[in-house]
Motif scaffolding. Structure first.
Motif, PDB file in Angstrom:
ATOM      1  N   GLU A  59       0.834  -1.263  -0.185  1.00 22.11           N
ATOM      2  CA  GLU A  59      -0.249  -0.017  -0.047  1.00 22.11           C
ATOM      3  C   GLU A  59       0.821   1.416   0.118  1.00 22.11           C
ATOM      4  OE1 GLU A  59      -2.435  -0.488   3.283  1.00 22.11           O
ATOM      5  OE2 GLU A  59      -3.651  -2.063   2.523  1.00 22.11           O
ATOM      6  N   VAL A  60       1.999   1.306   0.817  1.00 20.60           N
ATOM      7  CA  VAL A  60       2.720   2.209   0.803  1.00 20.60           C
ATOM      8  C   VAL A  60       3.655   2.664  -0.309  1.00 20.60           C
ATOM      9  CG1 VAL A  60       4.920   3.254   2.001  1.00 20.60           C
ATOM     10  CG2 VAL A  60       3.097   2.288   3.465  1.00 20.60           C
ATOM     11  N   ALA A  61       3.962   1.503  -1.211  1.00 21.67           N
ATOM     12  CA  ALA A  61       4.800   1.549  -2.230  1.00 21.67           C
ATOM     13  C   ALA A  61       3.787   2.173  -3.542  1.00 21.67           C
ATOM     14  CB  ALA A  61       5.236   0.220  -2.618  1.00 21.67           C
ATOM     15  N   GLU A  62       2.679   1.795  -3.241  1.00 19.12           N
ATOM     16  CA  GLU A  62       1.559   2.494  -4.358  1.00 19.12           C
ATOM     17  C   GLU A  62       1.335   3.924  -4.045  1.00 19.12           C
ATOM     18  OE1 GLU A  62      -3.019   1.871  -5.900  1.00 19.12           O
ATOM     19  OE2 GLU A  62      -2.418   0.474  -4.238  1.00 19.12           O
ATOM     20  N   SER A  63       1.090   4.416  -2.781  1.00 20.87           N
ATOM     21  CA  SER A  63       0.918   5.781  -2.540  1.00 20.87           C
ATOM     22  C   SER A  63       1.919   6.299  -2.614  1.00 20.87           C
ATOM     23  CB  SER A  63       0.492   5.847  -0.885  1.00 20.87           C
ATOM     24  OG  SER A  63       1.499   5.849  -0.239  1.00 20.87           O
ATOM     25  N   PHE A  64       3.464   5.922  -2.620  1.00 14.67           N
ATOM     26  CA  PHE A  64       4.964   6.745  -2.969  1.00 14.67           C
ATOM     27  C   PHE A  64       5.186   6.520  -4.265  1.00 14.67           C
ATOM     28  CE2 PHE A  64       9.477   6.066  -2.981  1.00 14.67           C
ATOM     29  CZ  PHE A  64       9.893   7.490  -2.729  1.00 14.67           C
ATOM     30  N   SER A  65       4.266   6.005  -5.190  1.00 12.53           N
ATOM     31  CA  SER A  65       4.430   5.726  -6.641  1.00 12.53           C
ATOM     32  C   SER A  65       5.809   5.014  -6.800  1.00 12.53           C
ATOM     33  CB  SER A  65       4.333   7.166  -7.395  1.00 12.53           C
ATOM     34  OG  SER A  65       3.077   7.297  -7.327  1.00 12.53           O
TER      35      SER A  65
END
Length: 149
Positions: free
Chosen positions: A99-105
């Motif tokens: 989820e963090v990877a997605e929000s951080f792109s």
């Protein structure tokens, strides 16, 4: 232009994570990529929420504060780049990292691994393995460096 412009390094603050952190920092430097370190901490159990006396023992804020201090101390010890972002989130490690990877792109996730096999891996699980299986972006796993005898 590099494929990897945003690198997310996930850490549980242990020794295998140190080797992965150095690898992530080196990659970020050489690729001129943005780097973020993320630590996922376990929030206090809510199974006793019906009993207020128990839930007041470990408020989420205290656990988060302790996790933030531990992350900062770890980053200082490994001499992490000062411009790297520091991210802290509660939750189950593999899913929260994704989820963090997605929000951080993020377009690359770097994670340390113990390299466990067999029963110990089955009993302890493997966040790195889950990330490799579930991540929509590449995951670089870095094995713990053997200590000289």
């Amino acid at each position: 232009m590099s494929t990897f412009q945003r690198i997310l390094m996930a850490t549980d603050l242990d020794e295998p994570s140190e080797a992965a952190a150095h690898t992530a920092a080196s990659l970020a430097r050489s690729l001129r990529a943005e780097l973020a370190f993320v630590h996922i901490f376990a929030p206090p159990a809510t199974i006793y929420s019906a009993y207020p006396d128990f839930t007041s023992l470990l408020p989420v804020e205290e656990v988060q504060t302790a996790a933030a201090r531990a992350l900062e101390a770890w980053l200082t010890r490994i001499e992490a780049p000062s411009q790297a972002k520091r991210l802290l989130h509660p939750g189950e490690p593999a899913q929260t990292i994704l989820e963090v990877a997605e929000s951080f792109s993020a377009n690359l996730i770097v994670v340390g691994t113990h390299g466990r096999r067999g029963v110990s891996r089955a009993l302890l699980g493997s966040t790195a393995e889950k990330l490799v299986r579930l991540s929509p972006v590449p995951v670089l796993t870095v094995r713990e460096q053997p200590t000289p005898q």
